[in-house]
Design a protein around this motif. Structure first.
Motif, short mmCIF file in Angstrom:
data_model
loop_
_atom_site.label_atom_id
_atom_site.label_comp_id
_atom_site.label_asym_id
_atom_site.label_seq_id
_atom_site.Cartn_x
_atom_site.Cartn_y
_atom_site.Cartn_z
N UNK A 62 0.80 -1.22 0.00
CA UNK A 62 0.00 0.00 0.00
C UNK A 62 0.84 1.27 0.00
N UNK A 63 2.08 1.21 0.43
CA UNK A 63 2.91 2.41 0.35
C UNK A 63 3.15 2.81 -1.10
N UNK A 64 2.95 1.87 -2.03
CA UNK A 64 3.16 2.14 -3.45
C UNK A 64 1.86 2.45 -4.20
N UNK A 65 0.73 2.34 -3.53
CA UNK A 65 -0.57 2.56 -4.17
C UNK A 65 -0.88 4.06 -4.22
N UNK A 66 -1.19 4.54 -5.39
CA UNK A 66 -1.57 5.96 -5.56
C UNK A 66 -3.07 6.15 -5.39
N UNK A 67 -3.88 5.27 -6.01
CA UNK A 67 -5.33 5.37 -5.95
C UNK A 67 -5.91 4.10 -5.34
N UNK A 68 -6.43 4.20 -4.14
CA UNK A 68 -7.06 3.07 -3.48
C UNK A 68 -8.57 3.27 -3.53
N UNK A 69 -9.25 2.38 -4.28
CA UNK A 69 -10.70 2.40 -4.37
C UNK A 69 -11.25 1.41 -3.35
N UNK A 70 -11.48 1.89 -2.14
CA UNK A 70 -11.83 1.03 -1.02
C UNK A 70 -13.18 0.35 -1.20
N UNK A 71 -13.31 -0.83 -0.61
CA UNK A 71 -14.54 -1.60 -0.69
C UNK A 71 -15.59 -1.11 0.30
N UNK A 127 -1.62 9.56 6.57
CA UNK A 127 -2.53 10.70 6.53
C UNK A 127 -1.90 11.92 5.86
N UNK A 128 -0.64 12.19 6.15
CA UNK A 128 0.01 13.37 5.61
C UNK A 128 0.09 13.32 4.09
N UNK A 129 0.42 12.16 3.54
CA UNK A 129 0.52 12.01 2.08
C UNK A 129 -0.84 12.20 1.42
N UNK A 130 -1.89 11.67 2.03
CA UNK A 130 -3.23 11.84 1.47
C UNK A 130 -3.67 13.29 1.54
N UNK A 131 -3.36 13.95 2.62
CA UNK A 131 -3.72 15.37 2.76
C UNK A 131 -3.00 16.24 1.75
N UNK A 132 -1.79 15.85 1.38
CA UNK A 132 -1.01 16.59 0.38
C UNK A 132 -1.44 16.28 -1.05
N UNK A 133 -2.30 15.28 -1.22
CA UNK A 133 -2.74 14.91 -2.56
C UNK A 133 -1.78 14.00 -3.29
N UNK A 134 -0.81 13.47 -2.58
CA UNK A 134 0.16 12.58 -3.23
C UNK A 134 -0.37 11.15 -3.33
N UNK A 135 -1.43 10.87 -2.59
CA UNK A 135 -2.12 9.59 -2.66
C UNK A 135 -3.61 9.87 -2.48
N UNK A 136 -4.44 8.91 -2.93
CA UNK A 136 -5.88 9.07 -2.77
C UNK A 136 -6.49 7.76 -2.26
#
Length: 410
Positions: free
Chosen positions: A164-173, A186-195
């Motif tokens: 998951x550290x390599x996943x950019x777009x996680x479409x959760x179930x 959390x920090x990476x998601x808040x920065x928009x580097x992951x979703x």
């Protein structure tokens, strides 16, 4: 080298809003009118239904150019690997065998994909060139879960951080899974580097669409039968949910044979028999001898598509499995063969609408009760189904929309 330096500079200065805006404008201009190239890395046809809706939507959308890269699945017996490869080659669209005739691996990087979807979050089943740590250096990784994580111990496996550290777009179930993954980085998601997004689960859309289709079983006189679907787990490891196969493998088929008007489809996890042979709990011959008893009114199901069978059956008998959640779409009774494990909050809501049994006597009596038409948990089950489905009925279309937004505008 220059490309990598540019990437390093970008990530180093991610907080610079002016730079971010300039780069976003540049990408929009560069990508205007281009097709979105998507590759699906696949191994198991039994899991294809989790991504099938997304793939089919892409085939119909002129903005996408997609292909399936089929990697031999070394987690199953070698004699079954060729059948798995061939099943993917029968699908519509472009399919590429990952291993060439000379034994080398086809270059995924040379395909220049914009996004890569994985079937499973387990890099150890893949050669190094297709593992997430390798592909994340040149493309954006997307993941739609192949199953629901229903227990706290299983969460560590289903949401492995190494993947998951390599996943950019996680479409959760479900939203529980989205929050779980989001808060780890959390920090990476808040920065928009992951979703991490919860847009619904594409497999549930496909189950709804399958209503009215005929199963390959119960063709003759099926409407007069009381039809069970039995789905045991692949492992007896209690930390992974535990299979009740050995407890019920003889008595459950016997009940069906000796009860007038009963029939049953037996659908174990696709890894179950291979795993039991590997662990020494069964021999290959014992597995074959056991399966030899499956003739009407008993059926052994190993088809890739089982959604019509969900609708045709009257009740589900299951160990811990995603099929329990999928079966809720039919709103028919579910008997859960319980195990001593810590369920997460999501699964606790699901089990409120299931008949949980601990022994053969409880299982037998519950089957007979449901056969008479008594169903005291119907209201609870419908409430659980509503929470699962309502408002998320078009997951594949929502995922496609998000990919376009990400590619063309962000």
């Amino acid at each position: 080298m220059l490309k990598q330096k540019a990437k390093n500079f970008y990530h180093k200065h991610m907080d610079n809003q002016l730079l971010k805006g300039m780069l976003r404008t540049y990408r929009r201009h560069k990508r205007r009118g281009k097709k979105i190239r998507v590759v699906f890395i696949c191994q198991m046809p039994q899991l294809w239904n989790k991504l099938e809706g997304v793939y089919q939507a892409m085939l119909k959308d002129p903005h996408f150019q997609c292909a399936i890269l089929v990697v031999p699945d070394e987690s199953i017996a070698k004699e079954n690997q060729e059948a798995s490869l061939q099943s993917f080659e029968q699908l519509e669209g472009k399919t590429i065998r990952a291993k060439t005739g000379s034994g080398s691996w086809v270059s995924l990087e040379d395909m220049r994909p914009d996004y890569v979807f994985y079937q499973r979050p387990y890099d150890h089943y893949l050669p190094e060139c297709y593992r997430s740590g390798t592909t994340a250096s040149y493309t954006r990784i997307c993941y739609v879960p192949y199953a629901y994580a229903c227990t706290v111990p299983v969460e560590a496996s289903c949401y492995q951080q190494d993947f998951f550290r390599n996943v950019y777009l996680f479409f959760a179930e479900d939203d529980y899974a989205r929050r779980l993954v989001y808060h780890r980085e959390k920090e990476l998601y808040q920065q928009g580097r992951k979703k991490a997004l919860y847009l619904g689960y594409p497999a549930l859309d496909k189950i709804v669409d399958a209503k009215g289709r005929k199963s390959v079983y119960w063709k003759d006189g099926g409407s007069q039968m009381f039809k069970l679907l039995w789905c045991p787990r692949w492992t007896t490891d209690k930390g992974l949910g535990s299979s009740h196969f050995f407890e019920y493998k003889d008595v459950l088929p016997e009940l069906v044979r000796n009860s007038e008007g009963y029939s049953m489809v037996f659908r174990p996890h696709p890894m179950m028999f291979d795993n039991f042979v590997k662990t020494g709990e069964m021999t290959r011959q014992e597995a074959e001898e056991y399966l030899s008893q499956y003739e009407p009114p008993l059926y052994y199901d190993k088809e890739a598509d089982y959604y019509a069978t969900l609708w045709e059956s009257d009740i589900l008998v299951a160990d811990l499995t995603t099929v329990i959640i999928e079966y809720l779409v039919t709103r028919k009774p579910i008997i859960y063969c319980a195990t001593d494990i810590e369920y997460n909050a999501f699964m606790a809501e699901i089990l409120a609408g299931c008949y949980c049994v601990d022994t053969w006597e409880e299982l037998k009596q519950t089957i007979r009760m449901l056969r008479t038409g008594k169903d005291p948990l119907k209201a609870e089950r419908n409430a659980a189904a509503d929470r699962l489905i309502k408002g998320k009925e078009h997951a594949a279309a929502s995922i496609i929309k998000e990919l376009k937004k990400d590619f063309y505008y962000e």
